[in-house]
Structure formats: structure tokens, C-alpha cells
Design an enzyme around this catalytic site. Sequence first.
Site, PDB file in Angstrom:
ATOM      1  N   GLY A 486     -15.676  36.879 -33.532  1.00 51.59           N
ATOM      2  CA  GLY A 486     -15.610  37.718 -34.723  1.00 51.59           C
ATOM      3  C   GLY A 486     -16.511  38.924 -34.657  1.00 51.59           C
ATOM      4  O   GLY A 486     -17.133  39.288 -35.644  1.00 51.59           O
ATOM      5  N   SER A 488     -18.829  39.672 -31.843  1.00 52.08           N
ATOM      6  CA  SER A 488     -20.132  39.570 -31.162  1.00 52.08           C
ATOM      7  C   SER A 488     -20.269  40.567 -30.019  1.00 52.08           C
ATOM      8  O   SER A 488     -21.380  40.972 -29.689  1.00 52.08           O
ATOM      9  CB  SER A 488     -20.394  38.144 -30.672  1.00 52.08           C
ATOM     10  OG  SER A 488     -19.453  37.740 -29.719  1.00 52.08           O
ATOM     11  N   GLY A 716     -22.865  32.501 -40.050  1.00 55.52           N
ATOM     12  CA  GLY A 716     -21.476  32.040 -40.129  1.00 55.52           C
ATOM     13  C   GLY A 716     -21.253  30.761 -40.900  1.00 55.52           C
ATOM     14  O   GLY A 716     -20.135  30.510 -41.358  1.00 55.52           O
ATOM     15  N   GLU A 717     -22.268  29.930 -41.048  1.00 56.91           N
ATOM     16  CA  GLU A 717     -21.995  28.597 -41.577  1.00 56.91           C
ATOM     17  C   GLU A 717     -22.333  28.411 -43.047  1.00 56.91           C
ATOM     18  O   GLU A 717     -21.616  27.733 -43.771  1.00 56.91           O
ATOM     19  CB  GLU A 717     -22.720  27.567 -40.704  1.00 56.91           C
ATOM     20  CG  GLU A 717     -22.058  27.575 -39.338  1.00 56.91           C
ATOM     21  CD  GLU A 717     -22.679  26.673 -38.314  1.00 56.91           C
ATOM     22  OE1 GLU A 717     -23.766  27.034 -37.850  1.00 56.91           O
ATOM     23  OE2 GLU A 717     -22.102  25.640 -38.001  1.00 56.91           O
TER      24      GLU A 717
END
Lengths: 758, 160
Positions: A486, A488, A716-717
Site C-alpha cells: 500500500g 511502501s 496499519g493495524e
Amino acid sequence: MNFVANFSDLKVVGTRPVRPDGIDKVTGKAMFGADLSMAGTLTGKVLRSPHAHARIVSIDASKALALPGVKAVVTAAGDFPEISSEEAAAGESPVNFRHMAHNVLARDKVLYEGHAVAAVAATTSAIADAAMALIDVTYEVLPFVIDVEAAMADGAPILHDDLVPSGMAAPGKPTNIAKRVEFKLGDAEAGLAEADVVVEGRYETTAVHQGYIEPHAVIASVNPDGQTQIFASSQGQFMIRQYVSKILNMDIANIRVTPAEIGGGFGGKTLVYLEPLAVALSRKAGKPVKMVMTRDEVFRSSGPTSGGVMTVKIGAKKDGTITGATIDIALQAGAFPGSPVAPACMCAFACYDLKNVRASGYDVVSNRSKIAAYRAPGAPISSFGVESAMDELATKLGMDALELRQKNAAKAGTKAAYGPVFPEIGFEQVLDAAKSHPHWSAPLGPNQGRGVATGFWFNIGGDSSASVFVNEDGTISVVSGSPDIGGSRASMAMMAAEVLGVPYEKVRPIVGDTAQIGITGMTGGSRVTFATGMATVQAAEKVVDELKKRAAMIWDISPEAVDWKDGEAVPAGANAGGFDPMPLAAIAAKAGKTGGPIGSEVSINAQGAGAGFGAHICDVEVDQETGHVKILRYTAVQDVGKAIHPSYVEGQIQGGAVQGIGWALNEEYLYDKNGRMDNSGFLDYRVPVASDLPMIEAVLVEVPNKRHPFGVRGVGEVPIIPPLAAVANAIKAATGVRMHSLPMSPPKIVAAIESGKG
Amino acid sequence: MSKIHVTTTVNGEPAEFLCEVQDSLLDVLRDQLHLTGSKEGCGSGDCGACSITLDGRLVCSCLVLGVEAEGKTIGTIEGLANGDELHPLQRKFLEHAALQCGFCTPGLLVATKALLDANPNPTETEARYWLAGNLCRCTGYDKIIRAVMDAAAEMRGEHA
Ligand code: FES
Ligand code: FES
């Protein structure tokens, strides 16, 4: 590099350039797992169990092998070594290679519907289908168990006769409980006894799938000397290399894995399913073998994450100070041990500064596909219970839901129940930003309600490698070992450009294959921008040191007398000499005469990942007759440390929030009476679509993580954690009904409204 | 069984292929014409990753048979840019970071192009409903919808 304290000096970090791989992805050129073909490639397919639980009595492939065009059939007994139980650290939870091998291909028993039994390679897809129909498998069908509590009950069908639970006394008889975990601080029960107000509730979640749109895909080619090429879509080319080597007992140096572009993973592509089968088939057939899962196979045989049941208790003084809290949770592991019960317990109360807390949980096997990681594994599940209970507590105390959280918020110095004392974290700033956001005080209409919930995730570091090369013309090549799911590549190029002082467009990043770059852990755990970013920054710094040395050589002064500024070597001060600045390109042009090509590779184990916190505000409107819930407005606030590319950080938050909304409202695994999945397609397993949603406002709070040169925290989490309870709390506000079980689908909401309870 | 010969136009160029009666147009595009920009996410018409246009109409190519393309005009993601000039939608998707993994992107771009051909001035709600058949698991749709609305405005000449 030391932490950059002055963000206003940054020229590239914090901007929003177009990603370097962007044009490939908007023109259809990008090569995903299923897009590559090689001359003479065979089609590989998997024969899967129709039973939820059965003993494999025999497998006879002779008729299939006699079919013209069939080139190989593999089974566990015939083609895979039996390997001993061996655990290895992998990302966020350990893996057991014996279990992994048995999941890739069933050996004695099939443990879930969709469990792989044999694989076929043939010249066409139609012949492979015909061959599968000709493989004779004799099963002895066994009783099965799907639900977690039923699997724990006395007399439940047992999946593994040899399962010995860890973390608890041996039960003295076969069990489906693989593990018990407990984390505690102080005395939770005594703390609860001191409370003026106690809330208690039982909450339930169902298994949900990661739902990446790209099905698993691989092409493998094995040469007679054992050298093997694998091209696959995954969250880690080094993960595939290691797992294939373990499962098939091959030398790692004989396996070269090239990462395809990956069409989403969210944790679900941190395991191997097809890769060992494709390698075994190719070895037998002597030709490349390509395998691509159907969507049905993705649902039945890969992922999902656990469903679970939990009881949550929280007690507080009248002023809102929490005196004690407990959670007892049991999570489905699927057919093999390994649910994220530990992180579920560790994250449960991590948002709060508590003196007395206990989180206990069970890891339970049952006849479902083996669970895989899914974005913040375990945390959304326990958070659904805890953050729903916090909402109940606020109501009982007559307190504003955000104020209750502010009152108990974890901060620097807070000791978490799972061990560490938090360094500088941004949870209080997140709560302040949520409270002062206009959304929190906006008016609501009839049948509308607003909910808030928070979330915590550790974020991880780990093994990462990156290299930075100066090209002859002064442009820069960056290679890293992290698949780009996404954006990087963009963030690596930005960090390298920042350190080198060159424009972003002069830096071109690639993702290396396993032979091109040092070992790098998986893209997961919100680690890439942090850990691989740190490796990239260090490699770029070494290059800067070398550039300064070369300039010093040309100027004939000492390297300490050279500074690096905006992409140029400059004399460090008046004493160094009166030289004109020497740009990177000029040094590069002379590299051959000053010692050869300039470049550096760095491999590190990155330490010091910064914990992430978020708070989400959700408005819903509930149709009291149909039970339909419409999300009206959604705001997601999160401490991101420092956003390298703010657009992709916002994108992570928006995407995570929407996955959480799907988990809250629509998504679930349904089983029929034979233990077979009933909704293995996107029509019946309903992920959110564009028309279900409003814009998702992402609010970035930046409390830098000083262990990273640019202050990065993983992002992200965290965003998938708060939505489950935020939506539930909004539904409660709109209807007065507390929903205790996910998904909060229309029929359940209607039933709850009619009976007056969730 | 002998294969069937099909003559079509793909992205403005004449194209011919041989296929079995049961082959989907998606398989033909990907495996025979090597146009792998169209993706298979489900094979059952539920995800939109395989979106193409057939005589200008938006369809899921996984639900169309290869033989049905006889005499028809096919438009795929590979034909969206004009040579080396990106279509405004492609540019806006990049500027708005409207893709993360990018797997849904070809289908979304083809579907959006069809939307703007039919309705150059959609409301946000119209865009959301038109694109409801195109699943994206990564982005939460926010940046996709922004890119669509911005591209539509630019194509209407509303940007200076
Ligand atoms: S592949 Fe055609 S709609 Fe999903
Ligand atoms: S960007 Fe990954 S599915 Fe849309």
C-alpha cells in the site's frame, strides 16, 4: 541517525508525491501473482475434503494419472516428508511447521471442509478438473465440532489425539484446548470489590475473512538439480522461501522467490497454502506449475480470523476511576492451534492505566479452516467486549463516554498488564483530538445515535534489509525486502531522498527477490515503514558518509571537514577551505577515480517500535422496522507518530476502519448442519461496498516515536480495532438496545429491538 | 471439440482468437490476448475486478463467454490511456492515492469511465451506487470517490 527533532526542516517526508509504482497499477501493467506465465506451464489444482472431519483411509490416483494430459499427482503420504513439531517466531505469533505442513496437505485426517487432500498438475485447466474427479479418496467420516464452546465441552469430538495444552494443568484426557494464557496486574477481583459501579457482559464475535480481492496465486518451476524459482503473491518472499524449505526439506539456497505485486493480504498472506504444492508438482512433472485459488477456495481453505466468546467485567468509583477489570475469552483456532488469544488478552485493556486487571483466554481447535492473521490479530475481538462494556459503564455512571476514557487513559509511565511500561505515547492527545472534533458535538436526528470506541496495537520491528546505490549520473536506486501492499516503495524512496537531500523523483525503489537483498521479515505487524524504513535510512546515511569521504578526497581535506547539505558536499566551516559545493551527481561521476561505485546495504533487527492508539467516532441511523444500520458519519483519530506520506497513512486508517465496519455489521462465516461453509462467495459473505459508506475522516495525531529517525509508528493495524464497538455503541445510542453479538445484521437488530435486549 | 474462431476489436485494434465454447471472455483476454490488466477476484460477477466494456456497455468479463465477443468492440484497462498520456481518471487516482494494493484499480477505472460516459456530472451518491459492484478491500472507498469526483469536475472543464 538520531531522531530528527525539527520536522519543519523536512523537505520530502510529510509530502504527498505520486507513488513510483503508480502508473503500472493504473494502466494494468503491474504483475500480480496470477499474471505471469512461463512457456510450457501446467495448471495445478487442489482436491479438497468435502467433510468437516474424516479419516483418510486411502487415496487412489491411478485413474487420474492415466488420463492423457495429467502430468503429476501429489499427496502427503507419497510426496511430503513427515516433519517434527518445530516452532519458529514469525511476525506476531509463532508457527508450527508440522501443523503448517498438515494444513497444506492433510496426512491422516481431514480436519475441515476444504482441507487439501491431493494436488494435480495437467496441461489444461479442464483436464486438471477431470483428473480430480478421478482421484478415489476413501474417507471414514467422523463427528465434527464447529463452535468454540461446544469444542471445549466434555465429550466433544477430538481433532488431535496428541494435543497437550500449554499454560494449564494437563486435563488427563484428550482435549481441543491448545493453550491457556493469562496476563495480570494487581488483584482484579479485589479491585472489582472496591468499585461503586460494576458492569458485566458476555460478548460474541464470528470468524471473518481478510477478504483480499486477489486470490492466492503462485507459479513454481523446479530444475532437475533442485534449483527452484517461485513467483508468488504474498506478504513475504523470505517467508515463502523458509516455509517451503521446511515443508519440503529443501536447501534454502536452492529456492529463489520473486515477490509478485500483492492484491491485498491484511495478514492472510503470511502463510503458505499453494506454494509447497506447486513446487512438489513441478518437481514431479518437470515443468512449471501455476496454481490460482478460486474465491470459494479462498473462503473455505485460507484465513479467516477467529470468532470467540468472552465475558468482560469492569468496576469503577463514582468519579469514573476504574478499580478493577477482567476479561475471560475463548477463541477459535480453526483446525490447528494458533488463535491470536495472546494478543487479544494483551490488547484488551492496554488503552487504560489500571492497577488491578486480569485477562485470560483459551486457544481452541475445531473443524474450521486454520485461522490466519488478520490486521491486529485478536485485538478487535477483545476490544469489542471491552469497549462495549466501557460504554455501559459510562451510561451507568452518567459520564461522557470520552471523559471516562480520558480519566483512565494510559500515558507515558503506565504499566500495561502484559508487562511493559509505556514510553511516550499519544493516547491522551488522541482522546483530546476526538473530544474537540466538531463531530463529537454535532446534532443528531431521530433514530440516530453516536458511539465512540478506542483501540491499541503494539506495532512491531524485526528483521529488515535495504540497500541504496548511487548510479553513475547521481540518481539513486533503493532495494528493500518488503512487499509493497500500500505505498511502501513511496515511503522508502521518500526517506532515502530526505537523507540524501535529493528530489524524490531521482530515487527509484524496487522490492528485491530473495537473492537480491538480505533477509526481511513479512509485511505485517505495521512494521515496514518503521523497520524497513530504518534500514533504508541507515543505508542512505552510509552512502552520505561515503559521499563526504569522496568529496574530501577530491578536495584533499579531511572527511570530518565536509558536511552534507541539500544533496551537496560543502566545506564544514571557513577553516575547511573555500570550495564550491559539490553536488551528488558530480561526486558520482568521479566515483571510478575515487574508489569505485558507491552503495550500501544494511540488515538490521529494528527495535523500539512505537505503540499506536486510536479513537473512532461513529454516527448511525437505524431503521427500526428492517433493522438496517446506515453509517452516517465516521471519524477516525489516530496517533501515527509521524506520517511519511500522509495520503497512504490516511488510506490505511480509512481502509482499516471500513474492514471493522464490515466485521461489525455484515461479515460472518456460516456453516450448514454438515459443518460445511454456507456462504463462500462475495454475494453471501458481504464485504462493505461503496454505497454502504460515507467518507471516512482520518485525523492524524503526530506524537513522534523517538526510536525512529523520523518518528514513525506503525499505522496499519490500530484502525480495525475500534469500529466493532464504535458501531455497537452508536446502535445502542440510536435504539437503546445493547448488541452483544456480531455481526449486527438486520434480523438480529430487529429481534433485539423487539425483545428489548441484544 | 474444435475451437471456435472469434473476430473482435480490442481497444480499437482488430483482434482474433480461438476459444472453447465454455471459456470466459476474462480467460480469453488474460490467457490468449495476454491482457492481464483485467483481474479475476471471484469469477462470479461479485467483485468487479474483471470489468470491461462490450460495445460500450460495462460488463463483468468473467460472466461473458469468449464466443459472445464475436463482432463486438471490447474496451479494457489497457486501452484507457491515450498512448503515453494518462486518462484524467488514472491521473486523479494517482494524485488522490486512491489505490493501495491496486488489484481492484483496473476494474474501478473501467467502471468509472463508463459512469462518466453515461453521466458526466454524478453526485457522490450516484458514484457510490454505480461503483457498488466494484469491491475494494484496502481503501474504504474514500479516496476512490474523491478521485472520481475530482476527475469528473476536471473533465467537465471546471478546473482552471
Ligand atoms: S472476477 Fe468478475 S466480478 Fe469478480
Ligand atoms: S486497492 Fe486493494 S482492493 Fe482496492
